[in-house]
Motif scaffolding. Structure first.
Motif, PDB file in Angstrom:
ATOM      1  N   LEU A 106       0.823  -1.211   0.000  1.00 19.57           N
ATOM      2  CA  LEU A 106       0.000   0.000   0.000  1.00 19.57           C
ATOM      3  C   LEU A 106       0.858   1.262   0.000  1.00 19.57           C
ATOM      4  CD1 LEU A 106      -2.898  -1.012   2.425  1.00 19.57           C
ATOM      5  CD2 LEU A 106      -2.978  -0.782  -0.059  1.00 19.57           C
ATOM      6  N   ALA A 107       1.962   1.252   0.737  1.00 22.84           N
ATOM      7  CA  ALA A 107       2.861   2.406   0.758  1.00 22.84           C
ATOM      8  C   ALA A 107       3.482   2.621  -0.627  1.00 22.84           C
ATOM      9  CB  ALA A 107       3.950   2.211   1.804  1.00 22.84           C
ATOM     10  N   ALA A 139       0.794   4.127  -2.799  1.00 26.08           N
ATOM     11  CA  ALA A 139       0.581   5.543  -2.452  1.00 26.08           C
ATOM     12  C   ALA A 139       1.698   6.410  -3.011  1.00 26.08           C
ATOM     13  CB  ALA A 139       0.473   5.697  -0.940  1.00 26.08           C
ATOM     14  N   CYS A 140       2.928   5.949  -2.904  1.00 25.74           N
ATOM     15  CA  CYS A 140       4.065   6.709  -3.466  1.00 25.74           C
ATOM     16  C   CYS A 140       3.923   6.837  -4.980  1.00 25.74           C
ATOM     17  CB  CYS A 140       5.382   6.030  -3.108  1.00 25.74           C
ATOM     18  SG  CYS A 140       5.847   6.206  -1.379  1.00 25.74           S
TER      19      CYS A 140
END
Length: 166
Positions: free
Chosen positions: A53-54, A57-58
């Motif tokens: 997820l990170a 998002a990035c």
């Protein structure tokens, strides 16, 4: 009694052991959780999900930033293209004005050389057009004070030239 295993007599026969592997999260037949479903496995799955997820998002942040930058560049390019078009129109007006002034001067020169008044017709015909071109140029350059002053100086120089010949 001997079993026929397809091997020569005296060869030991080994019994094979079959290990059944159950997927994670399935209880053993006795209803007890398997050792593979311990806290470490669950935490590893959560950590992998958070990292995924990170990363997503990035990626979204980078794509949004690039989109904003691309939009700004396109807008800047559009403004520059419009400004170039405006400058090209001004240059065309100046070229037209130069050609009209050259025609008027040719008529003056021919009159001065020959004394024939018919050579003044191009001069008189272009005077009104030259004044109209100077006015159009001045209104086009009115936004920039420096260029507006330049257009006024040009108009004064042309008018002085016309008055000198009259």
């Amino acid at each position: 009694m001997s079993l026929n295993t397809g091997k020569p007599q005296g060869t030991p026969v080994m019994a094979s052991t079959v290990i059944h592997h159950q997927p994670s999260g399935i209880s053993s037949p006795a209803g007890k959780p398997r050792p593979a479903d311990d806290e470490e496995t669950i935490n590893h799955g959560r950590k992998t999900l958070r990292l995924t997820l990170a990363g997503f998002a990035c990626s979204l942040i980078v794509m949004a930033t690039l989109s904003v930058l691309a939009f700004q560049q396109a807008n800047t390019f559009s403004q520059a293209a419009a400004e170039i078009g405006r400058h090209q129109e001004i240059l065309l007006k100046l070229e037209h004005l130069r050609a009209a002034l050259a025609s008027a001067e040719t008529g003056q020169r021919n009159y001065l050389i020959t004394g024939n008044r018919s050579h003044l017709e191009p001069y008189h015909q272009t005077q009104a057009g030259i004044r109209a071109d100077l006015q159009a140029l001045a209104s086009e350059l009115a936004e920039d004070p420096r260029q507006s002053a330049w257009a006024a100086d040009l108009r004064d120089a042309v008018e002085t030239r016309f008055q000198a010949f009259e």
